[in-house]
Structure formats: C-alpha cells, structure tokens
Design a protein around this motif. Structure first.
Motif, short mmCIF file in Angstrom:
data_model
loop_
_atom_site.label_atom_id
_atom_site.label_comp_id
_atom_site.label_asym_id
_atom_site.label_seq_id
_atom_site.Cartn_x
_atom_site.Cartn_y
_atom_site.Cartn_z
N ILE A 194 0.77 -1.10 -0.06
CA ILE A 194 0.08 -0.12 -0.04
C ILE A 194 0.91 1.35 0.12
O ILE A 194 0.59 2.29 -0.85
CB ILE A 194 -0.92 -0.11 1.19
N GLN A 195 1.99 1.20 0.55
CA GLN A 195 2.87 2.29 0.82
C GLN A 195 3.57 2.67 -0.46
O GLN A 195 3.86 3.65 -0.92
CB GLN A 195 3.69 2.19 2.12
N ASP A 196 3.92 1.41 -0.95
CA ASP A 196 4.69 1.46 -2.34
C ASP A 196 3.90 2.18 -3.38
O ASP A 196 4.22 2.87 -4.28
CB ASP A 196 5.19 0.23 -2.55
N ILE A 197 2.63 1.91 -3.39
CA ILE A 197 1.72 2.20 -4.47
C ILE A 197 1.32 3.80 -4.16
O ILE A 197 1.53 4.61 -5.23
CB ILE A 197 0.47 1.66 -4.54
N ARG A 198 1.35 4.20 -2.66
CA ARG A 198 1.02 5.52 -2.62
C ARG A 198 2.35 6.72 -3.07
O ARG A 198 1.91 7.80 -3.22
CB ARG A 198 0.97 5.95 -1.34
N LYS A 199 3.40 6.09 -3.09
CA LYS A 199 4.63 7.01 -3.37
C LYS A 199 4.82 6.94 -4.75
O LYS A 199 5.43 7.78 -5.34
CB LYS A 199 5.90 5.96 -2.73
N LYS A 200 4.13 6.13 -5.81
CA LYS A 200 4.17 6.20 -7.28
C LYS A 200 3.55 7.66 -7.56
O LYS A 200 2.62 8.18 -7.15
CB LYS A 200 3.36 5.09 -7.77
N ASP B 209 -6.60 8.87 -11.55
CA ASP B 209 -7.66 8.76 -12.66
C ASP B 209 -7.68 7.57 -13.49
O ASP B 209 -6.86 6.49 -13.19
CB ASP B 209 -7.14 9.99 -13.50
N LYS B 210 -8.80 7.43 -14.42
CA LYS B 210 -8.74 6.13 -15.05
C LYS B 210 -7.58 5.74 -15.80
O LYS B 210 -7.33 4.48 -15.98
CB LYS B 210 -9.88 6.36 -16.02
N GLN B 211 -7.09 6.68 -16.39
CA GLN B 211 -5.76 6.42 -17.56
C GLN B 211 -4.50 5.69 -16.34
O GLN B 211 -4.00 4.49 -16.76
CB GLN B 211 -5.23 7.43 -18.11
N THR B 212 -4.46 6.31 -15.43
CA THR B 212 -3.53 5.68 -14.42
C THR B 212 -3.99 4.29 -13.68
O THR B 212 -2.91 3.30 -13.60
CB THR B 212 -3.22 6.78 -13.46
N LEU C 254 -6.88 0.48 -5.46
CA LEU C 254 -7.02 1.76 -6.22
C LEU C 254 -8.51 1.99 -6.06
O LEU C 254 -9.39 1.34 -6.50
CB LEU C 254 -6.52 1.32 -7.42
N ASN C 255 -8.63 3.52 -5.76
CA ASN C 255 -10.12 3.95 -5.85
C ASN C 255 -11.15 3.08 -4.97
O ASN C 255 -12.24 3.19 -5.39
CB ASN C 255 -10.58 4.06 -7.24
N LYS C 256 -10.76 2.45 -3.91
CA LYS C 256 -11.31 1.86 -2.96
C LYS C 256 -10.88 2.01 -1.47
O LYS C 256 -9.93 2.12 -1.27
CB LYS C 256 -11.42 0.40 -3.20
N LYS C 257 -11.82 2.26 -0.44
CA LYS C 257 -11.52 2.30 0.69
C LYS C 257 -10.71 1.09 1.18
O LYS C 257 -10.98 -0.04 0.97
CB LYS C 257 -12.93 2.58 1.64
#
Length: 285
Positions: free
Chosen positions: A80-86, A101-104, A119-122
């Motif tokens: 989770i933290q690795d994705i947040r840093k992207k 966004d949708k493209q990302t 992604l885009n979910k709680k």
C-alpha cells in the motif's frame, strides 16, 4: 489439553474474516498497552492472541500462526505504501483510499493486477494496520504511522530521472574546422587501422565463439521478457509441500510482481522450488 499449547509443526490455519477482525482488535490493544516496543510484538502477546482466538473459534491456533499472519499484513502494508509513493496517485485520508484517474488506474492494473483492490477503494482497517505493523509504539487511539509518504515527496522528481546536461549531444564539442585542423591527415590512418583490426577479428578463432555467445544472450533476453503465465505459476507455487497456504499465497504475490523470479521458479524442479521458497520465507521473517 488446550488447543494452542506448544507448536504443531506443519499445522495450517485458514483465517476467516471474524478471526482476522479479532486478531486486529487484540493486537491494537496489545500495542497500546506497550507490548509492541518496536516493530515486533512481544512473544507473550502472540501467545495470548493465539490462545484467545483458539478458544473463541474452537480451532488450533498457535503463536506461529499469528506470526505468519502478521507477516502477510506487513507485506500488504508495504505494498500500500509503495503504491502511494508512485507518481500519479493521490491519497484521501478521510476515506483511507488511494486515488487516481482512469488512465493511471488502467495502466497500473495492466502492469500489476494484484494492485487493483487498493485503487479507488476504501482500504479496510487501514488505521489498525498502521498500528499493528507500523514501527511506532501506539499509546492510545490510532497514531499516525511514521512511514506514510509526504505529499511533497510524492511530487518530487527522482534524481535518476533528471537529465544531466553534461551527457547531452556529442561530448566532443570542438567545431568541425578545429577537428580538421587538429587531425590533419592522421584521421585516414586511424580509419585504416580500425578497418584492419576489424578484418583481423573476422578471421580470429574466437569469432565463432563470440557469435555463439551473442545468440545465447539474445535467447536469454527473449526469455526474460516473455509473459508469465500466472495460472501456471499459481499452480506450481501452491503445489509445493511443507508450507502453509497463506505463506504460499504470499510467495505467489511476490513472484507475480517480480516476473524474472517467477520465470526462474517455473524453470526449477520440485526440490529447487522448495529450497527457493525456504530462502524467501527466511528473508521475510
């Protein structure tokens, strides 16, 4: 005899949702009581949690099961933290949700399918995870985890991505006339020597070996960039004996993200696969 006394080698435990809920609830309390002085819980805390889960759900639960489950939670937290840093991803602290966004989203899920649920979910139990697998000691309530990325860091350009002007264009910047003046007729001599050296290499006894090595390198490169059959990889990993199902699932997720390691494991025999998994789990302990 109590179901959770001692350690049962090779025993497996399938974690249900209510069991996971109780695990988090108890570990948060243990952390707030000072039983998690660093990033690891005291052994007596793991024993206590295992005992109460065993009694509550009438299952054989040992400290080793709690330890293995914690390892998976820690891995999920790191992901989770690795994705947040992207680059391209945001964070909604109220909803505990990684936004994009949708493209990302489409690009990320195409490259890393296991990332889709985050992604885009709680993200359920995010605050509890911050306490349970974070490195700070909780003192009551949900503390802010030290490793959460700063918004400033997310938008910084990595140093490796900054182009160094010293490497732009031709490093030899002398004007054409200056080259001609300094080289004179010696350039023809150098050109002749280069051609002679190349011709000698063609007749060298090592030329055939060099060509063979090139072909091998091309074959290895093609193999290392081929697609990984995730269904086949999952079947191979889950069929390795001697490990808990949760541990094998953790290894599978790692191999999906590390395609080179996944391809290498698929090429190994059963004995070497088991040895690789043992080394992998020893590193992640």
């Amino acid at each position: 005899m109590s179901k959770n006394k001692g350690k049962e080698p090779g025993s497996q435990l399938r974690w249900t949702q209510p069991m996971c809920d109780m695990l988090f609830k108890m570990l948060v309390v243990e952390a707030e009581q000072g039983n998690k002085p660093s990033n690891k819980y005291k052994p007596q805390s793991l024993d206590k949690v295992a005992k109460e889960i065993g009694v509550k759900f009438n299952v054989e639960c040992y400290a080793s099961h709690v330890h293995n489950r914690l390892r998976m939670v820690r891995k999920e937290w790191k992901l989770i933290q690795d994705i947040r840093k992207k680059s391209g991803f945001g964070w909604d602290d109220n909803l505990k949700m990684i936004t994009c966004d949708k493209q990302t989203y489409d690009a990320e899920v195409l490259a890393h399918p296991p990332h889709a649920p985050y992604l885009n979910k709680k993200i359920e139990r995010y605050d509890e995870m911050a306490i349970v697998v974070g490195k700070d000691m909780a003192t009551g309530g949900f503390s802010k985890q030290w490793s959460e990325p700063s918004p400033l860091v997310e938008n910084e350009t990595p140093q490796n991505d900054i182009q160094n002007p010293e490497f732009e264009g031709d490093s030899n910047t002398l004007p054409k006339d200056a080259h001609e003046a300094s080289n004179g007729t010696s350039s023809k001599g150098r050109s002749h020597r280069k051609r002679t050296y190349a011709a000698m290499n063609e007749d060298s006894p090592f030329s055939e070996m060099t060509e063979q090595l090139k072909q091998i390198a091309v074959a290895i490169t093609a193999l290392s960039h081929g697609p990984v059959n995730t269904n086949e990889l999952h079947k191979i990993v889950m069929n390795v004996e001697g490990f808990e199902e949760d541990m094998l699932d953790e290894a599978f997720d790692h191999l999906v993200n590390d395609e080179k390691a996944g391809r290498a494991l698929m090429a190994k025999n059963d004995r070497m696969r088991k040895l690789w998994l043992e080394k992998f789990f020893n590193k992640t302990l």
